[in-house]
Design a protein around this motif. Sequence first.
Motif, PDB file in Angstrom:
ATOM      1  N   LEU A 156       0.831  -1.204   0.000  1.00 25.16           N
ATOM      2  CA  LEU A 156       0.000   0.000   0.000  1.00 25.16           C
ATOM      3  C   LEU A 156       0.868   1.258   0.000  1.00 25.16           C
ATOM      4  O   LEU A 156       0.661   2.187  -0.791  1.00 25.16           O
ATOM      5  CB  LEU A 156      -0.901  -0.018   1.238  1.00 25.16           C
ATOM      6  CG  LEU A 156      -1.961   1.070   1.303  1.00 25.16           C
ATOM      7  CD1 LEU A 156      -3.051   0.770   0.298  1.00 25.16           C
ATOM      8  CD2 LEU A 156      -2.536   1.160   2.702  1.00 25.16           C
ATOM      9  N   TRP A 160       1.169   4.174  -2.984  1.00 25.08           N
ATOM     10  CA  TRP A 160       0.889   5.604  -2.779  1.00 25.08           C
ATOM     11  C   TRP A 160       2.091   6.439  -3.154  1.00 25.08           C
ATOM     12  O   TRP A 160       1.985   7.483  -3.781  1.00 25.08           O
ATOM     13  CB  TRP A 160       0.538   5.868  -1.316  1.00 25.08           C
ATOM     14  CG  TRP A 160      -0.847   5.468  -0.977  1.00 25.08           C
ATOM     15  CD1 TRP A 160      -1.784   4.974  -1.844  1.00 25.08           C
ATOM     16  CD2 TRP A 160      -1.459   5.515   0.302  1.00 25.08           C
ATOM     17  NE1 TRP A 160      -2.926   4.707  -1.162  1.00 25.08           N
ATOM     18  CE2 TRP A 160      -2.771   5.028   0.150  1.00 25.08           C
ATOM     19  CE3 TRP A 160      -1.027   5.926   1.565  1.00 25.08           C
ATOM     20  CZ2 TRP A 160      -3.650   4.952   1.208  1.00 25.08           C
ATOM     21  CZ3 TRP A 160      -1.906   5.840   2.616  1.00 25.08           C
ATOM     22  CH2 TRP A 160      -3.204   5.359   2.435  1.00 25.08           C
ATOM     23  N   ILE A 164       2.440   9.270  -6.498  1.00 22.63           N
ATOM     24  CA  ILE A 164       2.745  10.690  -6.328  1.00 22.63           C
ATOM     25  C   ILE A 164       3.778  11.124  -7.349  1.00 22.63           C
ATOM     26  O   ILE A 164       3.651  12.141  -8.008  1.00 22.63           O
ATOM     27  CB  ILE A 164       3.249  10.943  -4.897  1.00 22.63           C
ATOM     28  CG1 ILE A 164       2.095  10.826  -3.928  1.00 22.63           C
ATOM     29  CG2 ILE A 164       3.875  12.326  -4.792  1.00 22.63           C
ATOM     30  CD1 ILE A 164       2.533  10.791  -2.497  1.00 22.63           C
TER      31      ILE A 164
ATOM     32  N   GLN B 191      -1.515  15.061  -0.076  1.00 24.58           N
ATOM     33  CA  GLN B 191      -1.318  13.667   0.329  1.00 24.58           C
ATOM     34  C   GLN B 191      -1.045  13.524   1.822  1.00 24.58           C
ATOM     35  O   GLN B 191      -0.945  12.403   2.315  1.00 24.58           O
ATOM     36  CB  GLN B 191      -0.126  13.071  -0.433  1.00 24.58           C
ATOM     37  CG  GLN B 191      -0.287  13.078  -1.922  1.00 24.58           C
ATOM     38  CD  GLN B 191      -1.146  11.911  -2.384  1.00 24.58           C
ATOM     39  OE1 GLN B 191      -1.330  10.959  -1.650  1.00 24.58           O
ATOM     40  NE2 GLN B 191      -1.673  12.003  -3.589  1.00 24.58           N
ATOM     41  N   SER B 194      -3.288  11.118   3.943  1.00 27.70           N
ATOM     42  CA  SER B 194      -3.126   9.674   3.697  1.00 27.70           C
ATOM     43  C   SER B 194      -1.884   9.141   4.392  1.00 27.70           C
ATOM     44  O   SER B 194      -1.916   8.067   4.989  1.00 27.70           O
ATOM     45  CB  SER B 194      -3.002   9.385   2.206  1.00 27.70           C
ATOM     46  OG  SER B 194      -3.723  10.285   1.454  1.00 27.70           O
ATOM     47  N   TRP B 195      -0.793   9.913   4.306  1.00 31.75           N
ATOM     48  CA  TRP B 195       0.450   9.417   4.914  1.00 31.75           C
ATOM     49  C   TRP B 195       0.332   9.361   6.423  1.00 31.75           C
ATOM     50  O   TRP B 195       0.823   8.426   7.055  1.00 31.75           O
ATOM     51  CB  TRP B 195       1.639  10.294   4.500  1.00 31.75           C
ATOM     52  CG  TRP B 195       1.993  10.139   3.053  1.00 31.75           C
ATOM     53  CD1 TRP B 195       1.964  11.100   2.096  1.00 31.75           C
ATOM     54  CD2 TRP B 195       2.420   8.940   2.400  1.00 31.75           C
ATOM     55  NE1 TRP B 195       2.329  10.579   0.887  1.00 31.75           N
ATOM     56  CE2 TRP B 195       2.622   9.265   1.039  1.00 31.75           C
ATOM     57  CE3 TRP B 195       2.641   7.626   2.825  1.00 31.75           C
ATOM     58  CZ2 TRP B 195       3.039   8.314   0.102  1.00 31.75           C
ATOM     59  CZ3 TRP B 195       3.055   6.689   1.887  1.00 31.75           C
ATOM     60  CH2 TRP B 195       3.251   7.035   0.549  1.00 31.75           C
ATOM     61  N   LEU B 198      -1.628   6.327   7.235  1.00 38.68           N
ATOM     62  CA  LEU B 198      -0.825   5.115   7.058  1.00 38.68           C
ATOM     63  C   LEU B 198       0.056   4.879   8.273  1.00 38.68           C
ATOM     64  O   LEU B 198       0.129   3.772   8.812  1.00 38.68           O
ATOM     65  CB  LEU B 198       0.046   5.236   5.801  1.00 38.68           C
ATOM     66  CG  LEU B 198       0.907   4.012   5.545  1.00 38.68           C
ATOM     67  CD1 LEU B 198       0.184   3.014   4.667  1.00 38.68           C
ATOM     68  CD2 LEU B 198       2.239   4.373   4.929  1.00 38.68           C
TER      69      LEU B 198
END
Lengths: 225, 220
Positions: A156, A160, A164, B191, B194-195, B198
């Motif tokens: 995952l 991601w 990017i 982003q 999301s990070w 995570l």
Amino acid sequence: MRYVRWLSLPLWVVGLYLALIWVPDVRALGVSYRIFYIHLGMAWTALLAMTANFVLSLLVLMRRKGKMETDRFAQASAEVGILMTTATLASGMLWARVAWGAFWTWDPRLTTTAIMWFLYIGYLLLRQAMDDETKRRVYSAVYALIIFVDVPIVYLSVRWWRSIHPVVFTDTGMNITPQMFIAVMVFFFATLVLALDLIYLRAFQDKVRQELQERRARRLGRLGY
Amino acid sequence: MLRAAVWLFWKDLSLELRGRELLLPAAIFGLIIAMLYGFAFDGGQQVLRPMFPGLLWLGIFFSSFLAVGRAFGVEAEAGQQLLMAPIDRGAIFLSKLALNILLTLVLTAVLTPAFSLLLGVALPHATWLFLWTLVLGVVGFAAAGSAMGALTVQTRLRELLLPALLLPFTSPLLLGAVNATNALYGKNPSQLGSWLWLMAAFDGIFTLVPLLLFEYLTEV
């Protein structure tokens, strides 16, 4: 298992014939793409072997009986899994050099496979570094459970990460024809049977090794050492 | 269980406060890494700016790794005494985890400004979000480090084995931490969420899973 062993060889011969001669070239990729048949079968088998390692490790912790036998198969499936992962990486890198122009790219699948490889090498290192058999069995089983949970998280995160950055290499989007599908499946089963046989053989070998060791110890004991 | 964990944590903490055996060498090692980065990548140049999040996190991970690796080693050298205590085994893991989290947080608090100073890159403006990123990254590393530390404590060559197990294992965390920090510097800021999620998921999963499995380790 003795008879299954002989199934592997004809499957490999048929698989090689199908993949190298029977299936036509793909126009854009030429001959090089034929490595894909071997590659895919090995990649699937590697994942199945790691899953087997996970299930067997779970059994080592949960079950009361037959721990030693289960542990042997857990170790063997990790070893065969590493073998298949190595072959997957090697065949993939050869193909990537021809198709993408570089041996290595930070594609999510490549990167995850490489990290998975390191994690399972760690499993073998951990086993090797422990002398006490009971401890080795339990500790490596716990490690196996933890890393199995980690692999999807790695995948995952890498996906991601790559989404990017600008994507340099996309999947070539091969459409699979029925003919190709047959060749893929034959090769997959050929590899799977080979892997099962190797796992069985390795577990058996380990059992024999242990028996020899015990007999030797008993004999030395009788001799008064 | 919690009570026992707090007492064990207190025991380790007072040991550390008296001896400073873990924190000081780890912090010095972190500073040395920053110096070496400066030499190797020509610290005076603007070149370092885009690389700064990666350099910072590698520095934090490598020096935390020294501290985290020692937490169970102390018990190994003392023998099996701790296991004889009539307490829940999970408490041992929790106390080590708490100690590791505390140590790595202190380490990060020292190293982050030091890296910023030595490499000449200002820290991100969004202070709270940056602190949150640091905490999530460090807690995850401490959790994974405690788990791997517990697994390798009985092995030969413990110090050599631990990095081989821990560093590939924490690769998603490193990706999360570096990219979240990059986002705070304005690179793909959308982003960030999301990070952070995570990293939070990694922290949660690898605190819980080893805690559940730790019982098995102490039974053999």
